[in-house]
Design a protein around this motif. Structure first.
Motif, PDB file in Angstrom:
ATOM      1  N   ARG A 261       0.801  -1.232   0.000  1.00 21.79           N
ATOM      2  CA  ARG A 261       0.000   0.000   0.000  1.00 21.79           C
ATOM      3  C   ARG A 261       0.828   1.273   0.000  1.00 21.79           C
ATOM      4  NH1 ARG A 261      -5.195  -1.243   3.996  1.00 21.79           N
ATOM      5  NH2 ARG A 261      -5.915  -3.117   2.882  1.00 21.79           N
ATOM      6  N   MET A 262       2.014   1.245   0.624  1.00 18.61           N
ATOM      7  CA  MET A 262       2.752   2.489   0.828  1.00 18.61           C
ATOM      8  C   MET A 262       4.114   2.516   0.151  1.00 18.61           C
ATOM      9  SD  MET A 262       1.642   3.267   4.784  1.00 18.61           S
ATOM     10  CE  MET A 262       1.830   5.031   4.561  1.00 18.61           C
ATOM     11  N   GLY A 263       4.541   1.403  -0.411  1.00 19.29           N
ATOM     12  CA  GLY A 263       5.795   1.384  -1.146  1.00 19.29           C
ATOM     13  C   GLY A 263       6.989   0.962  -0.300  1.00 19.29           C
ATOM     14  N   THR A 264       8.083   0.703  -0.994  1.00 19.96           N
ATOM     15  CA  THR A 264       9.281   0.173  -0.350  1.00 19.96           C
ATOM     16  C   THR A 264       9.881   1.147   0.650  1.00 19.96           C
ATOM     17  OG1 THR A 264       9.781  -1.152  -2.320  1.00 19.96           O
ATOM     18  CG2 THR A 264      11.584  -0.756  -0.781  1.00 19.96           C
ATOM     19  N   ARG A 265       9.981   2.407   0.270  1.00 22.47           N
ATOM     20  CA  ARG A 265      10.639   3.393   1.128  1.00 22.47           C
ATOM     21  C   ARG A 265       9.926   3.547   2.471  1.00 22.47           C
ATOM     22  NH1 ARG A 265      10.431   9.848   0.301  1.00 22.47           N
ATOM     23  NH2 ARG A 265      12.020  10.464   1.796  1.00 22.47           N
ATOM     24  N   VAL A 266       8.629   3.787   2.443  1.00 23.95           N
ATOM     25  CA  VAL A 266       7.870   3.973   3.682  1.00 23.95           C
ATOM     26  C   VAL A 266       7.888   2.704   4.523  1.00 23.95           C
ATOM     27  CG1 VAL A 266       5.566   4.414   4.636  1.00 23.95           C
ATOM     28  CG2 VAL A 266       6.399   5.762   2.704  1.00 23.95           C
ATOM     29  N   ALA A 267       7.739   1.557   3.862  1.00 20.99           N
ATOM     30  CA  ALA A 267       7.717   0.286   4.587  1.00 20.99           C
ATOM     31  C   ALA A 267       9.028   0.049   5.328  1.00 20.99           C
ATOM     32  CB  ALA A 267       7.426  -0.861   3.624  1.00 20.99           C
ATOM     33  N   LEU A 268      10.149   0.289   4.659  1.00 18.64           N
ATOM     34  CA  LEU A 268      11.443   0.050   5.294  1.00 18.64           C
ATOM     35  C   LEU A 268      11.708   1.038   6.427  1.00 18.64           C
ATOM     36  CD1 LEU A 268      13.749  -0.837   2.266  1.00 18.64           C
ATOM     37  CD2 LEU A 268      13.124  -2.319   4.176  1.00 18.64           C
ATOM     38  N   ILE A 269      11.377   2.316   6.230  1.00 20.04           N
ATOM     39  CA  ILE A 269      11.589   3.307   7.289  1.00 20.04           C
ATOM     40  C   ILE A 269      10.749   2.954   8.516  1.00 20.04           C
ATOM     41  CG2 ILE A 269      11.231   5.714   7.949  1.00 20.04           C
ATOM     42  CD1 ILE A 269      11.962   6.495   5.084  1.00 20.04           C
ATOM     43  N   ALA A 270       9.500   2.580   8.306  1.00 19.69           N
ATOM     44  CA  ALA A 270       8.638   2.191   9.424  1.00 19.69           C
ATOM     45  C   ALA A 270       9.172   0.940  10.116  1.00 19.69           C
ATOM     46  CB  ALA A 270       7.213   1.958   8.924  1.00 19.69           C
ATOM     47  N   ASN A 271       9.661   0.013   9.321  1.00 21.61           N
ATOM     48  CA  ASN A 271      10.199  -1.232   9.872  1.00 21.61           C
ATOM     49  C   ASN A 271      11.430  -0.964  10.738  1.00 21.61           C
ATOM     50  OD1 ASN A 271      12.329  -3.622   9.301  1.00 21.61           O
ATOM     51  ND2 ASN A 271      10.261  -4.443   9.479  1.00 21.61           N
ATOM     52  N   PHE A 272      12.349  -0.158  10.257  1.00 19.88           N
ATOM     53  CA  PHE A 272      13.550   0.164  11.033  1.00 19.88           C
ATOM     54  C   PHE A 272      13.188   0.942  12.286  1.00 19.88           C
ATOM     55  CE2 PHE A 272      15.821  -1.365   7.466  1.00 19.88           C
ATOM     56  CZ  PHE A 272      17.158  -1.491   7.810  1.00 19.88           C
ATOM     57  N   THR A 273      12.201   1.825  12.187  1.00 22.55           N
ATOM     58  CA  THR A 273      11.783   2.606  13.348  1.00 22.55           C
ATOM     59  C   THR A 273      11.228   1.705  14.452  1.00 22.55           C
ATOM     60  OG1 THR A 273      11.267   4.520  11.949  1.00 22.55           O
ATOM     61  CG2 THR A 273      10.292   4.469  14.145  1.00 22.55           C
ATOM     62  N   ILE A 277      12.902   1.330  18.318  1.00 18.65           N
ATOM     63  CA  ILE A 277      12.175   1.453  19.586  1.00 18.65           C
ATOM     64  C   ILE A 277      12.294   0.161  20.392  1.00 18.65           C
ATOM     65  CG2 ILE A 277       9.894   1.790  20.628  1.00 18.65           C
ATOM     66  CD1 ILE A 277       9.186   3.473  18.125  1.00 18.65           C
ATOM     67  N   GLY A 278      12.178  -0.980  19.699  1.00 19.55           N
ATOM     68  CA  GLY A 278      12.263  -2.260  20.379  1.00 19.55           C
ATOM     69  C   GLY A 278      13.617  -2.505  21.019  1.00 19.55           C
ATOM     70  N   VAL A 279      14.684  -2.153  20.322  1.00 21.76           N
ATOM     71  CA  VAL A 279      16.033  -2.340  20.863  1.00 21.76           C
ATOM     72  C   VAL A 279      16.265  -1.433  22.069  1.00 21.76           C
ATOM     73  CG1 VAL A 279      18.496  -2.000  20.352  1.00 21.76           C
ATOM     74  CG2 VAL A 279      17.023  -3.167  18.706  1.00 21.76           C
ATOM     75  N   MET A 280      15.643  -0.252  22.082  1.00 20.11           N
ATOM     76  CA  MET A 280      15.849   0.703  23.166  1.00 20.11           C
ATOM     77  C   MET A 280      15.070   0.356  24.435  1.00 20.11           C
ATOM     78  SD  MET A 280      15.868   4.359  21.124  1.00 20.11           S
ATOM     79  CE  MET A 280      15.981   5.274  22.660  1.00 20.11           C
ATOM     80  N   ALA A 289       8.063  -5.518  31.683  1.00 18.08           N
ATOM     81  CA  ALA A 289       7.268  -4.842  30.654  1.00 18.08           C
ATOM     82  C   ALA A 289       8.157  -4.392  29.494  1.00 18.08           C
ATOM     83  CB  ALA A 289       6.534  -3.642  31.249  1.00 18.08           C
ATOM     84  N   GLY A 290       9.325  -3.839  29.825  1.00 19.57           N
ATOM     85  CA  GLY A 290      10.245  -3.387  28.794  1.00 19.57           C
ATOM     86  C   GLY A 290      10.780  -4.531  27.955  1.00 19.57           C
ATOM     87  N   TYR A 291      11.065  -5.660  28.614  1.00 20.25           N
ATOM     88  CA  TYR A 291      11.576  -6.812  27.885  1.00 20.25           C
ATOM     89  C   TYR A 291      10.520  -7.398  26.957  1.00 20.25           C
ATOM     90  CZ  TYR A 291      15.289  -6.544  31.391  1.00 20.25           C
ATOM     91  OH  TYR A 291      16.319  -6.114  32.191  1.00 20.25           O
ATOM     92  N   LEU A 292       9.284  -7.433  27.431  1.00 21.40           N
ATOM     93  CA  LEU A 292       8.195  -7.938  26.590  1.00 21.40           C
ATOM     94  C   LEU A 292       7.973  -7.032  25.376  1.00 21.40           C
ATOM     95  CD1 LEU A 292       5.538  -9.224  29.157  1.00 21.40           C
ATOM     96  CD2 LEU A 292       6.743 -10.583  27.423  1.00 21.40           C
ATOM     97  N   MET A 293       8.012  -5.715  25.598  1.00 18.00           N
ATOM     98  CA  MET A 293       7.841  -4.788  24.481  1.00 18.00           C
ATOM     99  C   MET A 293       8.989  -4.922  23.487  1.00 18.00           C
ATOM    100  SD  MET A 293       4.995  -3.323  24.716  1.00 18.00           S
ATOM    101  CE  MET A 293       5.282  -2.184  23.366  1.00 18.00           C
ATOM    102  N   SER A 294      10.190  -5.156  23.998  1.00 14.33           N
ATOM    103  CA  SER A 294      11.333  -5.371  23.108  1.00 14.33           C
ATOM    104  C   SER A 294      11.121  -6.619  22.262  1.00 14.33           C
ATOM    105  CB  SER A 294      12.616  -5.503  23.933  1.00 14.33           C
ATOM    106  OG  SER A 294      13.729  -5.728  23.102  1.00 14.33           O
ATOM    107  N   ALA A 295      10.668  -7.703  22.913  1.00 14.96           N
ATOM    108  CA  ALA A 295      10.416  -8.955  22.185  1.00 14.96           C
ATOM    109  C   ALA A 295       9.336  -8.767  21.131  1.00 14.96           C
ATOM    110  CB  ALA A 295      10.013 -10.055  23.167  1.00 14.96           C
ATOM    111  N   LEU A 296       8.289  -8.023  21.471  1.00 16.95           N
ATOM    112  CA  LEU A 296       7.196  -7.804  20.533  1.00 16.95           C
ATOM    113  C   LEU A 296       7.637  -6.977  19.329  1.00 16.95           C
ATOM    114  CD1 LEU A 296       4.186  -7.099  22.939  1.00 16.95           C
ATOM    115  CD2 LEU A 296       4.280  -8.893  21.201  1.00 16.95           C
ATOM    116  N   LEU A 297       8.360  -5.886  19.588  1.00 15.55           N
ATOM    117  CA  LEU A 297       8.710  -4.968  18.500  1.00 15.55           C
ATOM    118  C   LEU A 297       9.841  -5.507  17.630  1.00 15.55           C
ATOM    119  CD1 LEU A 297       8.403  -1.531  20.321  1.00 15.55           C
ATOM    120  CD2 LEU A 297       7.000  -2.358  18.437  1.00 15.55           C
TER     121      LEU A 297
END
Length: 375
Positions: A261-273, A277-280, A289-297
């Motif tokens: 729906r949104m193209g390669t550029r938007v998809a990849l930027i959203a994916n990296f973002t 957040i997950g790594v942080m 809670a933080g570890y679970l959110m990391s695992a989810l993201l």
């Protein structure tokens, strides 16, 4: 999705569940228990993890030569070899021998993901089944993790758990033989890629950002269960790792839809973002809670990267004549080798994984910048 695409998509998903979910990522769930059983120390575990990633690099180098018409043969080799490696993990001890087996398992994982991808996308030409195929990795992680949880609860040690995984992997491999060798291929057909609207990524940009993605996710993927075990020793880390795997299953379909729906550029930027957040999360919220959110993201995004990148690689490859799927996998593997080595070294100096997670965040930010400027 046509019935043949659905069938082949499920078969390729099962291949990846075994060669990646079992062959590569079961080690992450079993790592804390191998340390507890005195099979490995924390430092040895980091070296063994890197041995697996070096093997993945070697496998990616070998996979560059794989042609679509032989991809089914290499997929079978990867499946059988993975079962053997899992069995060997149950009988060997010592960092040298365990590292050697993990190296071989890494070689087979790379051969497996490249050959399965080429079989589905280039030989069978079922690009619509792309997210289904890569969802298999998350399913394999979740299945192996829950098997580990169940086994630990039953009093089985790490060696016994490796043997269980080996037997199950060998049995499940039988279900893909029909599709790989008895079903007619679609080599004369067209490979539809209607959801890729002229991606502007160059081959070099794709390879670079994919390598950064490999470095960015692997530190969390390698050390999250161990980190939880060190901070919250009463928590069953297998369940958290299962969350990591389960979140990868639906995410492949979500990221595929965003790509469409949104193209390669938007998809990849959203994916990296999402991965940033997950790594942080373990840094800013060092609690359950933080570890679970990391695992989810992170779990919900790392296979999304693959789901987005691989069809684009196959499309760009038509113009270059190169096996860009294998070359991108090679770059990814380099990032995965460097990640655990850096994390292990920094942990030895600081007794903390925070600096390594910070570097992973920087790598993912750089990947997002490349997506923004080049995609």
């Amino acid at each position: 999705m046509k019935s043949s695409a659905l069938k082949n998509g499920l078969e390729s998903a099962l291949i990846l569940a075994l060669v990646m979910g079992f062959g590569r990522f079961a080690y992450t769930a079993l790592y804390p228990y191998m340390v507890t059983d005195d099979v490995l120390s924390v430092a040895q575990g980091s070296v063994v993890a890197s041995a697996n990633y070096v093997g993945y690099l070697v496998g990616a180098l070998l996979a560059v030569r794989i042609k679509a018409d032989k991809s089914n043969v290499f997929a079978l080799i990867a499946l059988i070899g993975t079962s053997v490696c899992l069995a060997l993990m149950s009988v060997l001890s010592g960092a040298l021998w365990v590292g050697a087996v993990r190296f071989l398992a890494g070689v087979l994982s790379a051969l497996g993901i490249v050959s399965a991808s080429m079989w589905l996308l280039a030989k069978q030409k079922h690009t619509t089944a792309t997210p289904l195929m890569y969802a298999g990795v998350g399913f394999g992680i979740a299945l192996s993790s829950e098997l580990v949880v169940w086994g630990v609860g039953a009093g089985v040690n790490s060696s016994g758990l490796w043997l269980w995984l080996a037997v199950l992997a060998l049995a499940l491999s039988l279900f893909v033989l029909h599709g790989l060798f008895l079903q007619k291929s679609n080599e004369c057909g067209q490979a539809p890629t209607p959801f890729i609207q002229n991606p502007k990524l160059t081959a070099n940009a794709l390879i670079a950002l994919y390598g950064l993605a490999g470095f960015g996710y692997i530190i969390t993927a390698t050390y999250l269960p161990l980190l939880i075990n060190m901070v919250l020793p009463d928590v069953n880390v297998g369940h958290v790792w299962a969350v990591f795997g389960l979140s990868a299953v639906p995410s492949c379909f979500v990221w595929h839809m965003i790509h469409v729906r949104m193209g390669t550029r938007v998809a990849l930027i959203a994916n990296f973002t999402a991965q940033i957040i997950g790594v942080m999360f373990p840094i800013i919220m060092p609690n359950m809670a933080g570890y679970l959110m990391s695992a989810l993201l992170v779990g919900g995004a790392f296979m999304g990267t693959v789901t987005i990148v691989m069809p684009v690689a196959q499309m760009i490859a038509k113009n270059t004549g190169k096996n860009l799927i294998a070359l991108a996998t090679l770059s990814y593997s380099i990032g995965q080798i460097v990640g655990p080595l850096v994390a292990g070294g920094l942990y030895g100096i600081t007794q903390s994984f925070t600096p390594a997670l910070g570097l992973a965040t920087v790598a993912l930010i750089l990947g997002a910048v490349i997506c923004h400027q080049r995609a």
